[in-house]
Design an enzyme around this catalytic site. Structure first.
Site, mmCIF file in Angstrom:
data_model
loop_
_atom_site.group_PDB
_atom_site.id
_atom_site.type_symbol
_atom_site.label_atom_id
_atom_site.label_comp_id
_atom_site.label_asym_id
_atom_site.label_seq_id
_atom_site.Cartn_x
_atom_site.Cartn_y
_atom_site.Cartn_z
ATOM 1 N N HIS A 196 72.178 8.980 21.810
ATOM 2 C CA HIS A 196 71.129 9.998 21.644
ATOM 3 C C HIS A 196 70.472 9.947 20.256
ATOM 4 O O HIS A 196 69.240 9.802 20.176
ATOM 5 C CB HIS A 196 71.699 11.375 21.997
ATOM 6 C CG HIS A 196 70.822 12.525 21.653
ATOM 7 N ND1 HIS A 196 69.603 12.728 22.250
ATOM 8 C CD2 HIS A 196 70.975 13.533 20.756
ATOM 9 C CE1 HIS A 196 69.049 13.825 21.732
ATOM 10 N NE2 HIS A 196 69.858 14.332 20.822
ATOM 11 N N HIS A 217 70.834 13.965 12.988
ATOM 12 C CA HIS A 217 70.378 15.332 13.298
ATOM 13 C C HIS A 217 71.410 16.220 13.965
ATOM 14 O O HIS A 217 71.342 17.436 13.848
ATOM 15 C CB HIS A 217 69.079 15.303 14.130
ATOM 16 C CG HIS A 217 69.292 15.063 15.599
ATOM 17 N ND1 HIS A 217 69.493 13.810 16.129
ATOM 18 C CD2 HIS A 217 69.356 15.925 16.660
ATOM 19 C CE1 HIS A 217 69.657 13.904 17.438
ATOM 20 N NE2 HIS A 217 69.586 15.183 17.786
ATOM 21 N N ASP A 218 72.390 15.629 14.674
ATOM 22 C CA ASP A 218 73.402 16.467 15.338
ATOM 23 C C ASP A 218 74.749 16.447 14.611
ATOM 24 O O ASP A 218 75.734 16.984 15.139
ATOM 25 C CB ASP A 218 73.597 16.004 16.795
ATOM 26 C CG ASP A 218 72.552 16.598 17.750
ATOM 27 O OD1 ASP A 218 72.054 17.714 17.479
ATOM 28 O OD2 ASP A 218 72.245 15.953 18.774
ATOM 29 N N GLU A 223 75.649 20.083 13.282
ATOM 30 C CA GLU A 223 75.794 21.002 14.421
ATOM 31 C C GLU A 223 77.008 20.677 15.285
ATOM 32 O O GLU A 223 77.708 21.595 15.735
ATOM 33 C CB GLU A 223 74.514 20.925 15.271
ATOM 34 C CG GLU A 223 74.364 22.070 16.243
ATOM 35 C CD GLU A 223 72.972 22.066 16.872
ATOM 36 O OE1 GLU A 223 71.976 22.181 16.133
ATOM 37 O OE2 GLU A 223 72.892 21.934 18.102
ATOM 38 N N ASP A 224 77.277 19.413 15.507
ATOM 39 C CA ASP A 224 78.267 19.042 16.528
ATOM 40 C C ASP A 224 79.499 18.302 16.021
ATOM 41 O O ASP A 224 80.341 17.903 16.833
ATOM 42 C CB ASP A 224 77.597 18.175 17.614
ATOM 43 C CG ASP A 224 76.559 18.949 18.404
ATOM 44 O OD1 ASP A 224 76.676 20.185 18.474
ATOM 45 O OD2 ASP A 224 75.620 18.332 18.942
HETATM 46 P P1 NDP Z 1 71.796 23.607 26.818
HETATM 47 O O1 NDP Z 1 70.525 24.009 27.462
HETATM 48 O O2 NDP Z 1 71.977 23.908 25.390
HETATM 49 O O3 NDP Z 1 72.131 22.051 27.089
HETATM 50 C C1 NDP Z 1 71.197 21.148 26.797
HETATM 51 C C2 NDP Z 1 71.537 20.454 25.517
HETATM 52 O O4 NDP Z 1 72.631 19.587 25.733
HETATM 53 C C3 NDP Z 1 70.400 19.607 25.064
HETATM 54 O O5 NDP Z 1 69.549 20.349 24.236
HETATM 55 C C4 NDP Z 1 71.092 18.477 24.359
HETATM 56 O O6 NDP Z 1 71.279 18.928 23.015
HETATM 57 C C5 NDP Z 1 72.451 18.370 25.029
HETATM 58 N N1 NDP Z 1 72.631 17.287 26.017
HETATM 59 C C6 NDP Z 1 73.740 16.538 26.174
HETATM 60 N N2 NDP Z 1 73.618 15.697 27.195
HETATM 61 C C7 NDP Z 1 72.401 15.880 27.711
HETATM 62 C C8 NDP Z 1 71.702 15.269 28.787
HETATM 63 N N3 NDP Z 1 72.234 14.304 29.561
HETATM 64 N N4 NDP Z 1 70.457 15.702 29.066
HETATM 65 C C9 NDP Z 1 69.906 16.669 28.302
HETATM 66 N N5 NDP Z 1 70.522 17.294 27.268
HETATM 67 C C10 NDP Z 1 71.779 16.897 26.974
HETATM 68 O O7 NDP Z 1 72.862 24.132 27.746
HETATM 69 P P2 NDP Z 1 73.950 25.190 27.490
HETATM 70 O O8 NDP Z 1 74.993 24.964 28.494
HETATM 71 O O9 NDP Z 1 74.323 25.167 26.064
HETATM 72 O O10 NDP Z 1 73.169 26.564 27.860
HETATM 73 C C11 NDP Z 1 72.229 27.133 27.016
HETATM 74 C C12 NDP Z 1 71.267 28.093 27.765
HETATM 75 O O11 NDP Z 1 71.103 27.766 29.140
HETATM 76 C C13 NDP Z 1 71.729 29.520 27.729
HETATM 77 O O12 NDP Z 1 70.961 30.209 26.771
HETATM 78 C C14 NDP Z 1 71.446 30.082 29.130
HETATM 79 O O13 NDP Z 1 70.457 31.090 29.073
HETATM 80 C C15 NDP Z 1 70.917 28.959 29.911
HETATM 81 N N6 NDP Z 1 71.614 28.806 31.188
HETATM 82 C C16 NDP Z 1 70.874 28.667 32.323
HETATM 83 C C17 NDP Z 1 71.493 28.517 33.553
HETATM 84 C C18 NDP Z 1 70.651 28.319 34.770
HETATM 85 O O14 NDP Z 1 71.171 27.962 35.825
HETATM 86 N N7 NDP Z 1 69.361 28.512 34.704
HETATM 87 C C19 NDP Z 1 72.952 28.558 33.682
HETATM 88 C C20 NDP Z 1 73.627 28.684 32.427
HETATM 89 C C21 NDP Z 1 72.961 28.810 31.247
HETATM 90 P P3 NDP Z 1 71.344 17.961 21.718
HETATM 91 O O15 NDP Z 1 70.079 17.175 21.642
HETATM 92 O O16 NDP Z 1 71.488 18.956 20.605
HETATM 93 O O17 NDP Z 1 72.553 17.158 21.904
HETATM 94 ZN ZN ZN Z 2 69.716 16.113 19.707
#
Ligand code: NDP
Ligand code: ZN
Length: 175
Positions: free
Chosen positions: A34, A60-61, A64-65
């Site tokens: 990523h 960048h991560d 945070e991670d």
């Molecule tokens: P996120 O929306 O934060 O997860 C997405 C993040 O995961 C991305 O921003 C990315 O962050 C990372 N990531 C890792 N692998 C992948 C991939 N294959 N594709 C895309 N992104 C990836 O999910 P969370 O579980 O943390 O939930 C956060 C929000 O989602 C909550 O605020 C809630 O409101 C909502 N939610 C919605 C649901 C629904 O069904 N509509 C259910 C549950 C929660 P990075 O670039 O930083 O690594």
């Molecule tokens: Zn990222």
């Protein structure tokens, strides 16, 4: 260190920090793919040559991670890279929903170079959500992610037409 050396140092540093992590897709891809994708979007697709921007993308991560501190980034890569990485780092003391709102609110107020990193991050994540989404995400959830990413990016537009067009192309794949 020259620019090429610094960027490679950042790639290796991030690979080490993320060595035990995986992305959330079905294949559980190595996490480092990523940050490497962000740097590639910026350099290969976006024509960005600035070393601080490319280092910040690779790192960048890390704050945070992983267990990485801002001090450590500054020691290895300098104060500009530290500032850029900190500007794209979420405040993990906030609940998830508030963190998502905070990204929308902060997007307009970060440095131009940090805005490019943010554009690359959202480009890569939209491509991932379209082609290799996190396991278990419904179509509805994937759409919500696209919509949120767009709200973030709409707050920082007007800085890099080429990257913004690449974002718009990624957004066009909204499920
Ligand atoms: P996120 O929306 O934060 O997860 C997405 C993040 O995961 C991305 O921003 C990315 O962050 C990372 N990531 C890792 N692998 C992948 C991939 N294959 N594709 C895309 N992104 C990836 O999910 P969370 O579980 O943390 O939930 C956060 C929000 O989602 C909550 O605020 C809630 O409101 C909502 N939610 C919605 C649901 C629904 O069904 N509509 C259910 C549950 C929660 P990075 O670039 O930083 O690594
Ligand atoms: Zn990222």
């Amino acid at each position: 260190m020259n620019d090429a050396a610094l960027v490679l140092h950042a790639a290796l540093f991030a690979a080490h920090k993320h060595r035990d992590q995986r992305r959330k897709d079905e294949a559980a891809s190595p996490y480092i793919n990523h940050p490497l994708s962000l740097a590639s979007v910026l350099a290969v697709e976006g024509g960005i040559t600035d070393a601080a921007t490319l280092c910040a993308a690779l790192l960048h991560d890390t704050i945070e991670d992983t267990d990485t501190a801002g001090d450590e980034i500054e020691r290895e890569f300098g104060s500009e890279v530290r500032r850029l990485v900190e500007q794209v780092t979420d405040d993990k003391s906030l609940p998830k929903a508030q963190r998502k709102l905070a990204q929308i609110e902060h997007a307009a107020h970060i440095d131009q170079k940090a805005k490019r990193v943010k554009l690359a991050d959202k480009i890569c994540n939209l491509r991932d959500v379209a082609l290799a989404p996190p396991v278990g995400w419904s179509v509805e959830r994937r759409r919500e992610y696209f919509d949120w990413a767009r709200l973030v990016i709409d707050r920082l537009r007007g800085i890099d037409a080429r990257l913004e067009a690449i974002f718009d192309k990624a957004y066009a794949a909204r499920p």
